[in-house]
Write a protein that holds these residues in place. Structure first.
Motif, mmCIF file in Angstrom:
data_model
loop_
_atom_site.group_PDB
_atom_site.id
_atom_site.type_symbol
_atom_site.label_atom_id
_atom_site.label_comp_id
_atom_site.label_asym_id
_atom_site.label_seq_id
_atom_site.Cartn_x
_atom_site.Cartn_y
_atom_site.Cartn_z
ATOM 1 N N PHE A 7 22.517 74.147 -16.575
ATOM 2 C CA PHE A 7 23.333 75.355 -16.565
ATOM 3 C C PHE A 7 24.731 75.055 -17.131
ATOM 4 O O PHE A 7 25.268 75.812 -17.945
ATOM 5 N N LYS A 8 25.280 73.904 -16.730
ATOM 6 C CA LYS A 8 26.601 73.511 -17.247
ATOM 7 C C LYS A 8 26.550 73.319 -18.760
ATOM 8 O O LYS A 8 27.443 73.743 -19.491
ATOM 9 N N SER A 9 25.487 72.668 -19.244
ATOM 10 C CA SER A 9 25.384 72.428 -20.688
ATOM 11 C C SER A 9 25.283 73.736 -21.444
ATOM 12 O O SER A 9 25.859 73.890 -22.513
ATOM 13 N N LEU A 10 24.542 74.680 -20.882
ATOM 14 C CA LEU A 10 24.392 75.909 -21.667
ATOM 15 C C LEU A 10 25.658 76.762 -21.639
ATOM 16 O O LEU A 10 25.947 77.481 -22.588
ATOM 17 N N ILE A 11 26.459 76.628 -20.595
ATOM 18 C CA ILE A 11 27.750 77.327 -20.580
ATOM 19 C C ILE A 11 28.672 76.702 -21.643
ATOM 20 O O ILE A 11 29.344 77.413 -22.400
ATOM 21 N N LYS A 15 30.232 78.423 -25.295
ATOM 22 C CA LYS A 15 31.614 78.424 -25.781
ATOM 23 C C LYS A 15 31.698 77.758 -27.154
ATOM 24 O O LYS A 15 32.304 78.293 -28.077
ATOM 25 N N GLU A 16 31.057 76.606 -27.271
ATOM 26 C CA GLU A 16 31.181 75.824 -28.502
ATOM 27 C C GLU A 16 30.721 76.593 -29.737
ATOM 28 O O GLU A 16 31.274 76.445 -30.819
ATOM 29 N N ILE A 459 22.253 77.947 -33.011
ATOM 30 C CA ILE A 459 22.622 79.355 -32.786
ATOM 31 C C ILE A 459 21.388 80.268 -32.827
ATOM 32 O O ILE A 459 21.497 81.482 -32.738
ATOM 33 N N GLY A 460 20.221 79.645 -32.975
ATOM 34 C CA GLY A 460 18.978 80.411 -32.830
ATOM 35 C C GLY A 460 18.521 81.167 -34.067
ATOM 36 O O GLY A 460 17.730 82.111 -33.966
ATOM 37 N N THR A 461 18.952 80.739 -35.251
ATOM 38 C CA THR A 461 18.538 81.437 -36.482
ATOM 39 C C THR A 461 17.054 81.172 -36.761
ATOM 40 O O THR A 461 16.663 80.007 -36.928
ATOM 41 N N PRO A 462 16.227 82.210 -36.810
ATOM 42 C CA PRO A 462 14.777 81.960 -36.950
ATOM 43 C C PRO A 462 14.386 81.328 -38.284
ATOM 44 O O PRO A 462 13.425 80.584 -38.344
ATOM 45 N N TYR A 463 15.108 81.648 -39.373
ATOM 46 C CA TYR A 463 14.717 81.109 -40.676
ATOM 47 C C TYR A 463 15.904 80.561 -41.467
ATOM 48 O O TYR A 463 16.981 81.168 -41.489
ATOM 49 N N CYS A 464 15.663 79.416 -42.122
ATOM 50 C CA CYS A 464 16.621 78.901 -43.105
ATOM 51 C C CYS A 464 15.915 78.916 -44.451
ATOM 52 O O CYS A 464 14.740 78.519 -44.532
#
Ligand code: ATP
Length: 512
Positions: A7-11, A15-16, A459-464
């Motif tokens: 949970f700490k890592s995902l918070i 931010k990052e 950042i979760g981009t489905p396609y590059c």
């Protein structure tokens, strides 16, 4: 990694990468208030769009409005919020920490429930294939003892809260030997009621200024507009009014990141029905709403219903859809059958008739209401926390990837020229110039291609899509999928179709 560390890592990750910032951070923040950054705002907008269109576009008999945050102060008298929108609070005298008394008790009950589940798990391991869970639950002495304990505390808690007997609430906390998690002591104050509404003044001269409230829910903006919408929209019962908007609550204990905030957003729908038909619609909306959640693909087992035993005075049925957050199953959405309470109260307080003439039955009546009320920020947290993955790859490298439902991803396609020269950036810009009419795209030419892939994963981009020297000759690009990291060479004209297949709302709508 423990759930807490995760949970700490995902918070930190939020931010990052510009999803969520603490409000007024340069002034050390404001407690339980958050800002959505450049990617958070995109993700939030996509969730809103999914909800809004599922409500307003897919249902011919539901329309959407956008009412003001400020409302006439009498609204909140009529709704019962001035008199009764309270939480029971209790302080620990040693740590000086403040708690919601009901939450202390609920957490205590949850711990007992956990013990029961652990016992079942142990039994299941011990007996293997021959394990009969129902029989085990009804005969194991430890389970039976804990079951009785949990039921007894739940009953006493509901009785005390329903009759507003604050002394009994305190006594129960003492009897359960609940200690303050900070000081470890049982040195509690009495339990007091605390109104959760924020107030301010309206008017230019302070002497004749009126106290007004920041709305603690969006629903009342719908009730007071019931007649306006019904008449101007020529709506026939059953019909619904939907709204997305800010709500404010001066929460006593605001913890767990964006789970409990003092300023948050709700997505609510009030469905007006014939008296007597509310139970049918209540069941209908329970099912529909669960299907909406599940269609996102976060995992079917992540959701469960919690039917309320303790009903608010105006409700004749209520259930929560709970989600398994990193800190356990908690309320994500409420579905409530609110009878004719709200419209009748507004009729009484405003002196205006809040009735509907039903041409089918030739009768006038105050409609009954079934509402669905979901927190936008909690949905954000559900989606974001479930999607966050730290993966070790076959080559030993690590990657952080947000496996967001593609339809909600802030950026759908990253356009990456392999190198910053030889005409590749120009070609990439040309491709992006076309794709951006359909999708939110990001152009990136800095650093190695591997690093750029990692940034998009994070950042979760489905396609590059990568543009290389060969692209200039054969018009093909490499398309890489986020979760499998599989790469494929395809003609550039095919890219739109491939991406659209995965990110369009249509696919999800077909499931609900
Ligand atoms: P809780 O029991 O967690 O305080 P509630 O039962 O008071 O929630 P409702 O009044 O039913 O919540 O509000 C509907 C929805 O609004 C909730 O299911 C939740 O998703 C969201 N919500 C309520 N309070 C908050 C808050 N302080 N911060 C973020 N979301 C909230």
């Amino acid at each position: 990694m423990t759930q807490e560390e995760l949970f700490k890592s995902l918070i930190a990750h939020a931010k990052e990468y510009g999803f969520i910032f603490q409000s007024s951070e340069i002034y050390d923040g404001l407690s339980a208030v958050y800002d959505y950054g450049q990617l958070g705002a995109e993700l939030k907008n996509n969730i809103k769009r999914y909800w809004w269109e599922a409500m307003v576009r897919l249902n011919e008999n539901i329309v959407g409005i956008d009412s003001a945050i400020f409302m006439h102060p009498k609204v909140w008298e009529a709704s019962g919020h001035v008199g009764a929108f309270n939480d029971p609070l209790i302080d620990n005298k040693d740590s000086k920490k403040r708690y919601r008394a009901d939450v202390l008790l609920e957490d205590h009950i949850a711990k007992i429930e956990e013990k029961i589940e652990k016992e079942v798990e142990k039994g299941s391991k011990r007996f293997g294939d021959s394990f009969d869970e129902a029989q085990f639950r009804s005969t194991n002495p430890n389970i039976l003892r804990n079951r009785e304990k949990a039921d007894d505390i739940t009953r006493r808690m509901n009785e005390a809260l329903n009759s507003n007997d604050l002394e009994a609430v305190k006594q129960l906390i003492i009897d359960c030997e609940i200690v303050c998690p900070i000081s470890g002591s049982r040195n509690w104050t009495d339990v007091r009621q605390f109104n959760l509404m924020f107030s301010t003044q309206m008017g230019s001269v302070s002497e004749d200024a009126n106290i007004i409230y920041l709305r603690p829910e969006t629903a009342q903006g719908i009730f007071v507009n019931f007649l306006n919408v019904q008449k101007t929209g020529r709506m026939k019962i059953p019909f619904g009014i939907a709204q997305i908007g800010k709500a404010f609550r001066n929460e006593i204990v605001a913890r767990q990141f964006i789970f409990r905030m003092r300023e948050f957003e709700q997505m609510e729908m009030q469905f007006f029905v014939r008296p007597g038909e509310e139970m049918k619609w209540y069941e209908h909306w329970k099912e529909k709403r669960l299907a909406w959640h599940k269609a996102l693909g976060l995992g079917e087992s992540k959701y469960r219903f919690h039917n309320h035993e303790k009903l608010a005075h105006y409700a004749n049925a209520a259930a929560d859809i709970e989600f398994e957050f990193p800190f356990g199953f908690k309320e994500l959405e409420g579905i409530h059958s609110r009878t004719d309470f709200d419209l009748s109260q507004h009729q009484k307080f405003s002196g205006r008739k809040m009735q509907y003439f039903d041409p089918e039955t030739n009768e006038s009546y105050v409609p009954y209401v079934v509402e669905t009320s979901i927190g936008l920020d909690r949905t954000f947290l559900a989606v974001y926390s479930t999607s966050y993955c730290e993966e070790r790859l076959e080559n030993g490298e690590e990657r952080v990837v947000l496996k967001l439902p593609a339809v909600l991803a802030p950026v759908k396609v990253a356009v990456l020229p392999l190198v910053k020269k030889d005409g590749l950036p120009e070609k990439a810009r040309e491709i992006m110039g076309d794709l951006k009419f359909d999708f939110n795209c990001q152009y990136d030419e800095k650093d190695s291609i591997g690093k750029r892939y990692r940034r998009q994963d994070a950042i979760g981009t489905p396609y590059c899509i990568t543009i290389d020297h060969q692209t200039l000759e054969d018009g093909c690009v490499t398309i890489r999928e986020r979760d499998t990291m599989a790469q494929e060479r395809v003609p550039v004209e095919k890219v739109r179709g491939i991406v659209d297949e995965r990110v369009s709302l249509r696919k999800i709508f077909e499931k609900i």
